[in-house]
Design a protein around this motif. Structure first.
Motif, PDB file in Angstrom:
ATOM      1  N   LEU A 133       0.750  -1.557   0.156  1.00  0.00           N
ATOM      2  CA  LEU A 133       0.296   0.053   0.275  1.00  0.00           C
ATOM      3  C   LEU A 133       0.632   1.347   0.123  1.00  0.00           C
ATOM      4  O   LEU A 133       1.281   1.760   0.662  1.00  0.00           O
ATOM      5  N   ASN A 134       1.118   1.672  -0.878  1.00  0.00           N
ATOM      6  CA  ASN A 134       1.473   3.124  -1.135  1.00  0.00           C
ATOM      7  C   ASN A 134       1.213   3.856  -0.550  1.00  0.00           C
ATOM      8  O   ASN A 134      -0.385   4.760  -1.055  1.00  0.00           O
ATOM      9  N   GLU A 135       1.470   5.428  -0.040  1.00  0.00           N
ATOM     10  CA  GLU A 135       0.293   6.090   1.019  1.00  0.00           C
ATOM     11  C   GLU A 135       1.410   7.427   0.051  1.00  0.00           C
ATOM     12  O   GLU A 135       0.403   8.335  -0.720  1.00  0.00           O
ATOM     13  N   THR A 136       2.381   7.847  -0.855  1.00  0.00           N
ATOM     14  CA  THR A 136       2.426   8.047  -1.224  1.00  0.00           C
ATOM     15  C   THR A 136       4.048   8.245  -2.327  1.00  0.00           C
ATOM     16  O   THR A 136       3.283   6.758  -2.176  1.00  0.00           O
ATOM     17  N   ALA A 137       4.133   9.214  -3.321  1.00  0.00           N
ATOM     18  CA  ALA A 137       5.182   8.098  -4.118  1.00  0.00           C
ATOM     19  C   ALA A 137       6.193   7.423  -3.895  1.00  0.00           C
ATOM     20  O   ALA A 137       6.898   6.487  -4.236  1.00  0.00           O
ATOM     21  N   ASN A 138       6.767   8.096  -2.202  1.00  0.00           N
ATOM     22  CA  ASN A 138       7.680   7.152  -2.217  1.00  0.00           C
ATOM     23  C   ASN A 138       7.726   6.356  -1.010  1.00  0.00           C
ATOM     24  O   ASN A 138       8.695   6.230  -0.044  1.00  0.00           O
ATOM     25  N   SER A 139       7.146   6.341   0.073  1.00  0.00           N
ATOM     26  CA  SER A 139       6.415   6.093   1.551  1.00  0.00           C
ATOM     27  C   SER A 139       5.192   4.753   1.338  1.00  0.00           C
ATOM     28  O   SER A 139       3.916   5.317   0.010  1.00  0.00           O
ATOM     29  N   PHE A 140       5.625   3.515   1.476  1.00  0.00           N
ATOM     30  CA  PHE A 140       4.668   2.188   1.612  1.00  0.00           C
ATOM     31  C   PHE A 140       4.829   1.823   2.693  1.00  0.00           C
ATOM     32  O   PHE A 140       5.872   1.350   3.474  1.00  0.00           O
ATOM     33  N   ALA A 141       3.451   0.579   3.160  1.00  0.00           N
ATOM     34  CA  ALA A 141       3.559  -0.174   3.878  1.00  0.00           C
ATOM     35  C   ALA A 141       3.379  -1.974   2.706  1.00  0.00           C
ATOM     36  O   ALA A 141       3.063  -1.699   2.059  1.00  0.00           O
ATOM     37  N   GLU A 142       4.186  -3.214   3.463  1.00  0.00           N
ATOM     38  CA  GLU A 142       4.371  -3.998   2.808  1.00  0.00           C
ATOM     39  C   GLU A 142       3.478  -5.530   4.136  1.00  0.00           C
ATOM     40  O   GLU A 142       4.172  -4.985   5.364  1.00  0.00           O
ATOM     41  N   TRP A 143       2.913  -6.278   3.808  1.00  0.00           N
ATOM     42  CA  TRP A 143       2.091  -7.345   4.333  1.00  0.00           C
ATOM     43  C   TRP A 143       2.314  -8.551   3.323  1.00  0.00           C
ATOM     44  O   TRP A 143       2.146  -8.768   2.383  1.00  0.00           O
ATOM     45  N   PHE A 144       3.172  -9.309   4.017  1.00  0.00           N
ATOM     46  CA  PHE A 144       3.332 -11.257   3.678  1.00  0.00           C
ATOM     47  C   PHE A 144       2.847 -11.788   4.012  1.00  0.00           C
ATOM     48  O   PHE A 144       2.433 -11.706   5.686  1.00  0.00           O
ATOM     49  N   ALA A 145       1.982 -12.570   3.639  1.00  0.00           N
ATOM     50  CA  ALA A 145       1.568 -14.123   4.642  1.00  0.00           C
ATOM     51  C   ALA A 145       2.326 -15.009   5.662  1.00  0.00           C
ATOM     52  O   ALA A 145       1.998 -15.321   6.498  1.00  0.00           O
ATOM     53  N   GLU A 146       3.655 -15.083   5.452  1.00  0.00           N
ATOM     54  CA  GLU A 146       4.869 -15.657   5.640  1.00  0.00           C
ATOM     55  C   GLU A 146       5.109 -15.421   7.017  1.00  0.00           C
ATOM     56  O   GLU A 146       5.826 -15.563   7.981  1.00  0.00           O
TER      57      GLU A 146
END
Length: 148
Positions: A133-146
């Motif tokens: 999920l990018n909140e801005t062009a250069n800032s994001f969060a990632e979620w991985f099932a593992e």
């Protein structure tokens, strides 16, 4: 059979404010979000199945993500339910798309809720692999099932 990952990208506009925060994000502000949804599974190996050769129809994935995330959040204002902004919903017309959460509406917390909503709707043989999920062009969060 091989495991294949499919990714579909979604875009939506959303505003939020962070309750009890000590920086600029305590004020109402908006972002142009980009959500990348990656699923994993094996292509259907039944020639009689209309989805033969697919892990999942991209159209079906689009429907799920739109119903669970995009349609709910696009052009909305998201606020922690503990904030003193409930009167915001009483503004005629402008208060129709206010979403109150039981969590701080940060990129990190929103992606966790998105993962729960999307994964609960996927077919049994298809798993949610990851979200970005990018909140801005250069800032994001990632979620991985593992990791969960």
């Amino acid at each position: 059979m091989s495991k294949i990952r499919l990714t579909k990208e979604f875009r939506f506009e959303m505003a939020h404010a962070l309750w009890n925060y000590d920086g600029l994000c305590k004020h109402f502000h908006g972002h142009s979000y980009i959500l990348r949804v990656t699923i994993i599974g094996s292509p259907i190996n039944d020639p009689m199945n209309p989805k033969y050769g697919m892990v999942m129809d991209f159209g079906q994935l689009k429907k799920i993500v739109n119903e669970e995330v995009v349609d709910r959040l696009d052009h909305s204002v998201v606020i922690n339910q503990n904030a003193d902004h409930k009167e915001f919903t009483s503004i005629p017309q402008m208060g129709e798309r206010v979403v109150f959460t039981d969590y701080q509406p940060t990129c990190e917390n929103m992606i966790v809720e998105m993962a729960q909503r999307i994964s609960s709707r996927l077919p049994d043989d298809v798993l949610l692999h990851s979200l970005r999920l990018n909140e801005t062009a250069n800032s994001f969060a990632e979620w991985f099932a593992e990791d969960n």
